[in-house]
Each structure stands twice: as structure tokens, then as C-alpha cells.
Design a protein around this motif. Structure first.
Motif, PDB file in Angstrom:
ATOM      1  N   ASN A 141       0.818  -1.213   0.000  1.00 37.14           N
ATOM      2  CA  ASN A 141       0.000   0.000   0.000  1.00 37.14           C
ATOM      3  C   ASN A 141       0.850   1.261   0.000  1.00 37.14           C
ATOM      4  O   ASN A 141       0.542   2.226  -0.710  1.00 37.14           O
ATOM      5  CB  ASN A 141      -0.939  -0.001   1.212  1.00 37.14           C
ATOM      6  N   ALA A 142       1.916   1.271   0.788  1.00 33.94           N
ATOM      7  CA  ALA A 142       2.776   2.447   0.853  1.00 33.94           C
ATOM      8  C   ALA A 142       3.432   2.711  -0.502  1.00 33.94           C
ATOM      9  O   ALA A 142       3.475   3.860  -0.980  1.00 33.94           O
ATOM     10  CB  ALA A 142       3.843   2.265   1.928  1.00 33.94           C
ATOM     11  N   ARG A 143       3.935   1.652  -1.124  1.00 32.92           N
ATOM     12  CA  ARG A 143       4.598   1.834  -2.425  1.00 32.92           C
ATOM     13  C   ARG A 143       3.598   2.258  -3.493  1.00 32.92           C
ATOM     14  O   ARG A 143       3.884   3.130  -4.321  1.00 32.92           O
ATOM     15  CB  ARG A 143       5.291   0.529  -2.835  1.00 32.92           C
ATOM     16  N   ALA A 144       2.428   1.666  -3.483  1.00 35.43           N
ATOM     17  CA  ALA A 144       1.425   1.983  -4.492  1.00 35.43           C
ATOM     18  C   ALA A 144       0.987   3.442  -4.406  1.00 35.43           C
ATOM     19  O   ALA A 144       0.859   4.131  -5.421  1.00 35.43           O
ATOM     20  CB  ALA A 144       0.218   1.059  -4.345  1.00 35.43           C
ATOM     21  N   PHE A 145       0.770   3.930  -3.182  1.00 33.23           N
ATOM     22  CA  PHE A 145       0.295   5.308  -3.050  1.00 33.23           C
ATOM     23  C   PHE A 145       1.378   6.307  -3.444  1.00 33.23           C
ATOM     24  O   PHE A 145       1.102   7.346  -4.049  1.00 33.23           O
ATOM     25  CB  PHE A 145      -0.190   5.577  -1.627  1.00 33.23           C
ATOM     26  N   ALA A 146       2.626   5.993  -3.122  1.00 32.03           N
ATOM     27  CA  ALA A 146       3.731   6.862  -3.535  1.00 32.03           C
ATOM     28  C   ALA A 146       3.782   6.969  -5.057  1.00 32.03           C
ATOM     29  O   ALA A 146       3.961   8.058  -5.619  1.00 32.03           O
ATOM     30  CB  ALA A 146       5.051   6.334  -2.986  1.00 32.03           C
ATOM     31  N   LEU A 147       3.608   5.837  -5.744  1.00 27.34           N
ATOM     32  CA  LEU A 147       3.624   5.835  -7.206  1.00 27.34           C
ATOM     33  C   LEU A 147       2.431   6.603  -7.770  1.00 27.34           C
ATOM     34  O   LEU A 147       2.556   7.353  -8.740  1.00 27.34           O
ATOM     35  CB  LEU A 147       3.611   4.393  -7.726  1.00 27.34           C
ATOM     36  N   ALA A 148       1.261   6.428  -7.152  1.00 27.96           N
ATOM     37  CA  ALA A 148       0.068   7.126  -7.634  1.00 27.96           C
ATOM     38  C   ALA A 148       0.223   8.634  -7.500  1.00 27.96           C
ATOM     39  O   ALA A 148      -0.168   9.396  -8.398  1.00 27.96           O
ATOM     40  CB  ALA A 148      -1.163   6.648  -6.868  1.00 27.96           C
ATOM     41  N   LEU A 149       0.807   9.092  -6.388  1.00 28.36           N
ATOM     42  CA  LEU A 149       1.019  10.521  -6.195  1.00 28.36           C
ATOM     43  C   LEU A 149       1.993  11.096  -7.216  1.00 28.36           C
ATOM     44  O   LEU A 149       1.924  12.276  -7.558  1.00 28.36           O
ATOM     45  CB  LEU A 149       1.533  10.799  -4.779  1.00 28.36           C
ATOM     46  N   ARG A 150       2.894  10.267  -7.724  1.00 29.44           N
ATOM     47  CA  ARG A 150       3.854  10.697  -8.735  1.00 29.44           C
ATOM     48  C   ARG A 150       3.249  10.627 -10.141  1.00 29.44           C
ATOM     49  O   ARG A 150       3.870  11.029 -11.114  1.00 29.44           O
ATOM     50  CB  ARG A 150       5.110   9.846  -8.631  1.00 29.44           C
ATOM     51  N   GLY A 151       2.011  10.126 -10.266  1.00 27.22           N
ATOM     52  CA  GLY A 151       1.375  10.026 -11.571  1.00 27.22           C
ATOM     53  C   GLY A 151       1.583   8.693 -12.256  1.00 27.22           C
ATOM     54  O   GLY A 151       1.174   8.511 -13.409  1.00 27.22           O
ATOM     55  N   ARG A 152       2.158   7.732 -11.565  1.00 31.95           N
ATOM     56  CA  ARG A 152       2.395   6.397 -12.126  1.00 31.95           C
ATOM     57  C   ARG A 152       1.246   5.478 -11.693  1.00 31.95           C
ATOM     58  O   ARG A 152       1.416   4.453 -11.062  1.00 31.95           O
ATOM     59  CB  ARG A 152       3.753   5.880 -11.659  1.00 31.95           C
ATOM     60  N   SER A 153       0.043   5.887 -12.079  1.00 29.50           N
ATOM     61  CA  SER A 153      -1.164   5.252 -11.551  1.00 29.50           C
ATOM     62  C   SER A 153      -1.414   3.856 -12.092  1.00 29.50           C
ATOM     63  O   SER A 153      -2.022   3.025 -11.405  1.00 29.50           O
ATOM     64  CB  SER A 153      -2.378   6.152 -11.817  1.00 29.50           C
ATOM     65  N   GLU A 154      -1.001   3.578 -13.320  1.00 29.48           N
ATOM     66  CA  GLU A 154      -1.160   2.215 -13.845  1.00 29.48           C
ATOM     67  C   GLU A 154      -0.340   1.235 -13.025  1.00 29.48           C
ATOM     68  O   GLU A 154      -0.803   0.140 -12.697  1.00 29.48           O
ATOM     69  CB  GLU A 154      -0.741   2.172 -15.323  1.00 29.48           C
ATOM     70  N   GLU A 155       0.893   1.619 -12.673  1.00 29.22           N
ATOM     71  CA  GLU A 155       1.727   0.770 -11.827  1.00 29.22           C
ATOM     72  C   GLU A 155       1.101   0.620 -10.446  1.00 29.22           C
ATOM     73  O   GLU A 155       1.122  -0.465  -9.849  1.00 29.22           O
ATOM     74  CB  GLU A 155       3.124   1.374 -11.694  1.00 29.22           C
ATOM     75  N   ALA A 156       0.558   1.728  -9.928  1.00 30.96           N
ATOM     76  CA  ALA A 156      -0.083   1.688  -8.613  1.00 30.96           C
ATOM     77  C   ALA A 156      -1.263   0.722  -8.611  1.00 30.96           C
ATOM     78  O   ALA A 156      -1.444  -0.050  -7.664  1.00 30.96           O
ATOM     79  CB  ALA A 156      -0.542   3.085  -8.215  1.00 30.96           C
ATOM     80  N   LEU A 157      -2.060   0.751  -9.670  1.00 28.11           N
ATOM     81  CA  LEU A 157      -3.217  -0.141  -9.746  1.00 28.11           C
ATOM     82  C   LEU A 157      -2.790  -1.606  -9.704  1.00 28.11           C
ATOM     83  O   LEU A 157      -3.440  -2.428  -9.054  1.00 28.11           O
ATOM     84  CB  LEU A 157      -4.020   0.132 -11.016  1.00 28.11           C
ATOM     85  N   SER A 158      -1.713  -1.925 -10.388  1.00 28.59           N
ATOM     86  CA  SER A 158      -1.229  -3.310 -10.375  1.00 28.59           C
ATOM     87  C   SER A 158      -0.855  -3.736  -8.962  1.00 28.59           C
ATOM     88  O   SER A 158      -1.142  -4.870  -8.534  1.00 28.59           O
ATOM     89  CB  SER A 158      -0.014  -3.448 -11.298  1.00 28.59           C
ATOM     90  N   LEU A 159      -0.216  -2.832  -8.221  1.00 30.23           N
ATOM     91  CA  LEU A 159       0.160  -3.142  -6.843  1.00 30.23           C
ATOM     92  C   LEU A 159      -1.069  -3.269  -5.948  1.00 30.23           C
ATOM     93  O   LEU A 159      -1.144  -4.164  -5.095  1.00 30.23           O
ATOM     94  CB  LEU A 159       1.091  -2.061  -6.301  1.00 30.23           C
ATOM     95  N   TYR A 160      -2.031  -2.374  -6.131  1.00 32.41           N
ATOM     96  CA  TYR A 160      -3.247  -2.448  -5.315  1.00 32.41           C
ATOM     97  C   TYR A 160      -4.017  -3.744  -5.591  1.00 32.41           C
ATOM     98  O   TYR A 160      -4.597  -4.338  -4.672  1.00 32.41           O
ATOM     99  CB  TYR A 160      -4.142  -1.243  -5.571  1.00 32.41           C
ATOM    100  N   GLU A 161      -4.018  -4.189  -6.827  1.00 38.98           N
ATOM    101  CA  GLU A 161      -4.673  -5.457  -7.155  1.00 38.98           C
ATOM    102  C   GLU A 161      -3.960  -6.618  -6.458  1.00 38.98           C
ATOM    103  O   GLU A 161      -4.593  -7.588  -6.031  1.00 38.98           O
ATOM    104  CB  GLU A 161      -4.694  -5.653  -8.663  1.00 38.98           C
ATOM    105  N   ARG A 162      -2.652  -6.491  -6.323  1.00 35.59           N
ATOM    106  CA  ARG A 162      -1.890  -7.503  -5.589  1.00 35.59           C
ATOM    107  C   ARG A 162      -2.299  -7.491  -4.114  1.00 35.59           C
ATOM    108  O   ARG A 162      -2.468  -8.548  -3.488  1.00 35.59           O
ATOM    109  CB  ARG A 162      -0.395  -7.214  -5.733  1.00 35.59           C
ATOM    110  N   ALA A 163      -2.474  -6.286  -3.562  1.00 38.22           N
ATOM    111  CA  ALA A 163      -2.901  -6.171  -2.160  1.00 38.22           C
ATOM    112  C   ALA A 163      -4.289  -6.779  -1.961  1.00 38.22           C
ATOM    113  O   ALA A 163      -4.538  -7.475  -0.968  1.00 38.22           O
ATOM    114  CB  ALA A 163      -2.903  -4.702  -1.728  1.00 38.22           C
ATOM    115  N   ILE A 164      -5.195  -6.531  -2.908  1.00 34.51           N
ATOM    116  CA  ILE A 164      -6.543  -7.100  -2.828  1.00 34.51           C
ATOM    117  C   ILE A 164      -6.492  -8.622  -2.934  1.00 34.51           C
ATOM    118  O   ILE A 164      -7.278  -9.335  -2.314  1.00 34.51           O
ATOM    119  CB  ILE A 164      -7.444  -6.508  -3.930  1.00 34.51           C
TER     120      ILE A 164
END
Length: 309
Positions: A141-164
Motif C-alpha cells: 500500500n505504501a509503495r502503491a500510493f507513492a507511485l500514484a502521487l507521482r502520476g504512475r497510476s497504472e503501476e499503482a493499480l497493479s500493486l493495489y490489485e496484488r494487495a486485494i
């Protein structure tokens, strides 16, 4: 452990009730397990129990309150844990979160740093955490949100799906999915994920943030009345959350509610006096052109209410 919470539902909707009970218990146990883990750490025969305890304190710091001072305390605890054990994934994740909170709460002027500087540090710390333990939902979650804040939202979504995949009832991950979709202009997906996050944990410490993303997604979609209501809920939930008032300002102005827009603008300018329309634009929160075009409505509402360009 006694269970005292009540969940109401219609008798005919037992399947939905079962799902709600399971999710509520899972989220409550997650909080309780963190407390138990902190207690157990003092009894385990590890090389450095203090480092583990510091990491747990750093992670839990700011769960309920995220004032500028609390964020500093979280960062200092994480840094102390890392000084004792540089292989603590949780400590690195907590350090990343401290930078994330500074960025998302607009505490940067207090630190004398830029958004880019703090996001660089957040991503660096989050990457270190992930390399140490890629299966800890807190780290993901920490890594995904950091990426999303930087605008790397596609990468963040992949990580969040892993968390789910690790925990279907992870409300924070569903919030992250909502935020990431909003920054990609996927308003329907953002709203659906936001509802899921709120359903799973209506008492989350970051519930005001959940509401703000819902307000943003509705405003991007042109649903100004709904945006007003979600922004108002966020402001009521956390009266010192400055960004919530900016969404209330914009949505109210666009919907023609001048009185609400002006009242919210006065509060916003008291909380963030240095912010202008250009300040928000410079944050570059969108991850693509679709979101950027939708976000123009936000700036339009801010200007209409009287926020300086």
C-alpha cells in the motif's frame, strides 16, 4: 475478545449481510492484530527488539491523527528503527508514509521542500521496503500510493490489485484503487472502488480522504451536486483537512451555491493562505490527458468562487 458492534440488514438480504459482517470483522481484527504484534515483539528472541518495536510504532503513528508534528514523529521513529535495523521493511514503509502524508496534507511549506523532493524520498523508501518484503500489505500500500502521487497510476493499480489478492477486505487498498482510477479519468471505476472502501471500513482514520476522492470523481464526471455532498462530508469529518474545502469551493461554485462556495473559500484560505489555482495545477496530480481535461472543471470552479489565479 468480545464483539459488541451491531450491523443492521434486511432479513431477505442474508448474502449481503454475511459479506458485511465478514468484512467488518476482518478490518477490526487487522487493527487488533497490529496491537498484538506490537505486544509480542517485546517477547520474541530477536537480535534487536527495539528496532522492531520502533518500526511498529512508526507505522501506527498517524493512524488516527496526522498533524504536522505527528508526521514528524512518525518519520523520526522510522529513521530510528532503520538505524538499528536497515532490513526492516515495515520501517522503510513507515518512512515512505511520512513523506506521503506531508505531500497529501500540503505540509510541504512547513518543511521548506518541494513536492518532487518529498515524493522522490517516498518512492525510494517504498522501493526499499518492497525489495525487502513484497508480500506485506502495508508495504504494498505504501509503495502503491507513492507511485500514484507521482502520476504512475497504472503501476499503482497493479500493486493495489496484488494487495486485494492478499486481502479482499483491505479498505486502504480499495481507497488506493479509487484514487488511482480518478487520476486516470476513470470516474465510474473510481466511484465504485470508493464505495467499496467506505463500505469495508466506514471508521477508517483516512475516511475524510475517501470522501474527497469521491468528491473529485463526481466533479470530474459533472455530478456537481454529489461532489458538493461528498466534499461537505469530508470537511465535517476532519475540519482541518484543507483540501476538502477546495473541492467544496469548486463544486458549490459550479452548482450555483454561492453562499456555500464563499464560506468554504474563507475556511480554505485560512488553512492554506499561500495556495492559488496555479498551486493546484502545479501539483500535476493527473496521470493522463483524460484526467487533465476533467480536472479543468475543478480549476474553473475555484476561479468562479474567487480563488486567485
Amino acid at each position: 475478545m468480545l464483539w459488541a458492534e451491531r450491523i443492521k440488514s434486511e432479513r431477505h438480504d442474508l448474502a449481503s449481510l454475511r459479506q458485511r459482517v465478514t468484512a467488518t470483522v476482518a478490518n477490526s481484527l487487522q487493527i487488533r492484530l497490529a496491537e498484538v504484534e506490537s505486544s509480542r515483539s517485546r517477547q520474541l528472541p530477536t537480535a534487536d527488539l527495539e528496532a522492531r518495536d520502533l518500526a511498529l510504532q512508526a507505522w501506527s503513528r498517524g493512524q488516527l491523527v496526522r498533524t504536522p508534528q505527528v508526521v514528524v514523529e512518525q518519520r523520526e521513529l522510522a529513521q530510528r528503527a532503520i538505524a538499528r535495523d536497515a532490513n526492516s521493511a515495515l520501517a522503510w514503509a513507515a518512512l515512505a508514509r511520512s513523506y506521503i502524508w506531508d505531500v497529501s496534507h500540503r505540509y510541504l511549506p512547513l518543511r521548506g521542500v518541494t513536492r518532487e523532493q518529498w515524493l522522490d524520498r517516498a518512492i525510494e523508501a517504498a522501493d526499499r521496503a518492497y525489495n525487502l518484503d513484497a508480500n506485506d500489505p502495508r508495504v504494498i500500500n505504501a509503495r502503491a500510493f507513492a507511485l500514484a502521487l507521482r502520476g504512475r497510476s497504472e503501476e499503482a493499480l497493479s500493486l493495489y490489485e496484488r494487495a486485494i489478492g492478499l486481502n479482499r477486505n483491505d479498505a486502504l487498498a480499495w481507497f488506493g484503487i479509487s484514487y488511482s482510477h480518478a487520476t486516470l479519468g476513470h470516474t465510474k471505476d473510481a466511484i465504485a472502488a470508493g464505495h467499496e472502501a467506505i463500505r469495508l471500513n466506514p471508521r477508517d482514520a483516512n475516511i475524510g480522504g475517501f470522501f474527497v476522492v469521491m468528491a473529485a470523481a463526481h466533479l470530474y464526471a459533472g455530478n456537481d451536486a454529489q461532489a458538493v455532498e461528498w466534499a461537505r462530508r469530508s470537511a465535517l469529518e476532519k475540519p482541518d483537512f484543507s483540501v476538502a474545502y477546495s473541492w467544496l469551493v469548486s463544486a458549490a461554485a459550479l452548482s450555483g451555491d454561492t453562499a456555500t462556495a464563499q464560506s468554504a473559500l474563507a475556511t480554505f484560505r485560512r488553512l492554506l493562505p499561500q495556495y492559488t489555482v496555479t498551486s493546484f495545477r502545479a501539483e500535476k496530480l493527473c496521470a493522463n490527458a483524460l484526467c487533465e481535461s476533467q480536472r479543468e472543471r475543478y480549476y474553473e470552479g475555484l476561479r468562479k468562487a474567487g480563488l486567485p489565479e
